[in-house]
Motif scaffolding. Structure first.
Motif, PDB file in Angstrom:
ATOM      1  N   GLU A  39       0.838  -1.208   0.000  1.00 34.82           N
ATOM      2  CA  GLU A  39       0.000   0.000   0.000  1.00 34.82           C
ATOM      3  C   GLU A  39       0.868   1.252   0.000  1.00 34.82           C
ATOM      4  O   GLU A  39       0.616   2.202  -0.744  1.00 34.82           O
ATOM      5  CB  GLU A  39      -0.920  -0.001   1.225  1.00 34.82           C
ATOM      6  N   GLU A  40       1.891   1.242   0.818  1.00 35.92           N
ATOM      7  CA  GLU A  40       2.796   2.396   0.884  1.00 35.92           C
ATOM      8  C   GLU A  40       3.508   2.600  -0.451  1.00 35.92           C
ATOM      9  O   GLU A  40       3.611   3.725  -0.950  1.00 35.92           O
ATOM     10  CB  GLU A  40       3.818   2.185   2.009  1.00 35.92           C
ATOM     11  N   THR A  41       3.951   1.496  -1.039  1.00 40.04           N
ATOM     12  CA  THR A  41       4.626   1.582  -2.337  1.00 40.04           C
ATOM     13  C   THR A  41       3.673   2.107  -3.400  1.00 40.04           C
ATOM     14  O   THR A  41       4.038   2.970  -4.203  1.00 40.04           O
ATOM     15  CB  THR A  41       5.156   0.190  -2.751  1.00 40.04           C
ATOM     16  N   LEU A  42       2.442   1.593  -3.399  1.00 40.51           N
ATOM     17  CA  LEU A  42       1.451   2.060  -4.361  1.00 40.51           C
ATOM     18  C   LEU A  42       1.134   3.537  -4.155  1.00 40.51           C
ATOM     19  O   LEU A  42       0.992   4.296  -5.123  1.00 40.51           O
ATOM     20  CB  LEU A  42       0.170   1.235  -4.274  1.00 40.51           C
ATOM     21  N   SER A  43       1.022   3.942  -2.910  1.00 42.09           N
ATOM     22  CA  SER A  43       0.763   5.359  -2.628  1.00 42.09           C
ATOM     23  C   SER A  43       1.886   6.229  -3.162  1.00 42.09           C
ATOM     24  O   SER A  43       1.640   7.261  -3.800  1.00 42.09           O
ATOM     25  CB  SER A  43       0.608   5.584  -1.126  1.00 42.09           C
ATOM     26  N   LYS A  44       3.117   5.802  -2.903  1.00 38.74           N
ATOM     27  CA  LYS A  44       4.267   6.559  -3.408  1.00 38.74           C
ATOM     28  C   LYS A  44       4.276   6.563  -4.936  1.00 38.74           C
ATOM     29  O   LYS A  44       4.553   7.588  -5.557  1.00 38.74           O
ATOM     30  CB  LYS A  44       5.575   5.970  -2.874  1.00 38.74           C
ATOM     31  N   THR A  45       3.947   5.404  -5.524  1.00 39.49           N
ATOM     32  CA  THR A  45       3.922   5.309  -6.982  1.00 39.49           C
ATOM     33  C   THR A  45       2.853   6.232  -7.559  1.00 39.49           C
ATOM     34  O   THR A  45       3.082   6.912  -8.567  1.00 39.49           O
ATOM     35  CB  THR A  45       3.646   3.852  -7.411  1.00 39.49           C
ATOM     36  N   ILE A  46       1.696   6.248  -6.915  1.00 39.77           N
ATOM     37  CA  ILE A  46       0.616   7.124  -7.388  1.00 39.77           C
ATOM     38  C   ILE A  46       1.042   8.579  -7.286  1.00 39.77           C
ATOM     39  O   ILE A  46       0.795   9.379  -8.198  1.00 39.77           O
ATOM     40  CB  ILE A  46      -0.686   6.860  -6.600  1.00 39.77           C
ATOM     41  N   ILE A  47       1.693   8.926  -6.181  1.00 39.87           N
ATOM     42  CA  ILE A  47       2.157  10.307  -6.012  1.00 39.87           C
ATOM     43  C   ILE A  47       3.174  10.658  -7.091  1.00 39.87           C
ATOM     44  O   ILE A  47       3.098  11.726  -7.713  1.00 39.87           O
ATOM     45  CB  ILE A  47       2.745  10.506  -4.598  1.00 39.87           C
ATOM     46  N   VAL A  48       4.114   9.746  -7.335  1.00 45.83           N
ATOM     47  CA  VAL A  48       5.125   9.992  -8.371  1.00 45.83           C
ATOM     48  C   VAL A  48       4.467  10.098  -9.740  1.00 45.83           C
ATOM     49  O   VAL A  48       4.790  10.984 -10.543  1.00 45.83           O
ATOM     50  CB  VAL A  48       6.202   8.872  -8.356  1.00 45.83           C
TER      51      VAL A  48
END
Length: 158
Positions: free
Chosen positions: A64-73
């Motif tokens: 989830e954290e990785t996906l959140s960061k990916t979405i932000i990027v």
């Protein structure tokens, strides 16, 4: 420190007169040992399940954290692409406007030049027409001159 089934099994009670039936106490203790062992096993299994679930939860939390960061990027990249596209579109528009102005100015210059050439050609045509008219009139005047008549009658005599 919690009791273990072995502690319960090894527990010995002092004997007194008119005490409890030893066989009944031992049977009851055996039942307690079996139940306690069952609870310990269930507790270990539950602890193991909790650990496995916690591990999965941590794994999914990381995802989830990785996906959140990916979405932000990705959002930042999309914003940057959008911004760059707007800037590029503005540059293209300015360049197109400059080219349009240049083309219009060149066309106006050529138009003026052509208009001047047309005027010059009209003047030259007028001058030519006047000269030609003058020449034709002079030739007609020569033809209407009496000297031609004398030349014409002089040929008959021969």
């Amino acid at each position: 420190m919690p009791l273990t089934p072995l502690d319960i099994h090894n527990k010995e009670f002092a004997k007194r007169l008119r005490g409890y039936d030893e066989d009944q106490v031992n049977e009851f203790l055996d039942q307690i040992i079996k139940d306690y062992e069952l609870y310990i096993r269930e507790n270990k299994e539950l602890q193991s399940q909790i650990a496995a679930l916690q591990e999965r939860l941590d794994h999914f939390s990381n995802i989830e954290e990785t996906l959140s960061k990916t979405i932000i990027v990705a959002q930042e990249a999309a914003d940057e692409v959008r911004s760059n596209s707007k800037k590029e579109a503005q540059l293209i528009l300015k360049e197109a406007e400059k080219n349009a102005d240049r083309i219009i100015n060149e066309s106006l210059t050529k138009s003026r030049k052509v208009a001047l050439e047309i005027e010059e050609l009209k003047k030259q045509a007028s001058i030519y027409r006047t000269r030609f008219r003058t020449l034709v009139e002079a030739q007609l005047e020569l033809l209407g001159n009496d000297q031609w008549d004398s030349l014409d009658s002089g040929d008959d005599r021969k």
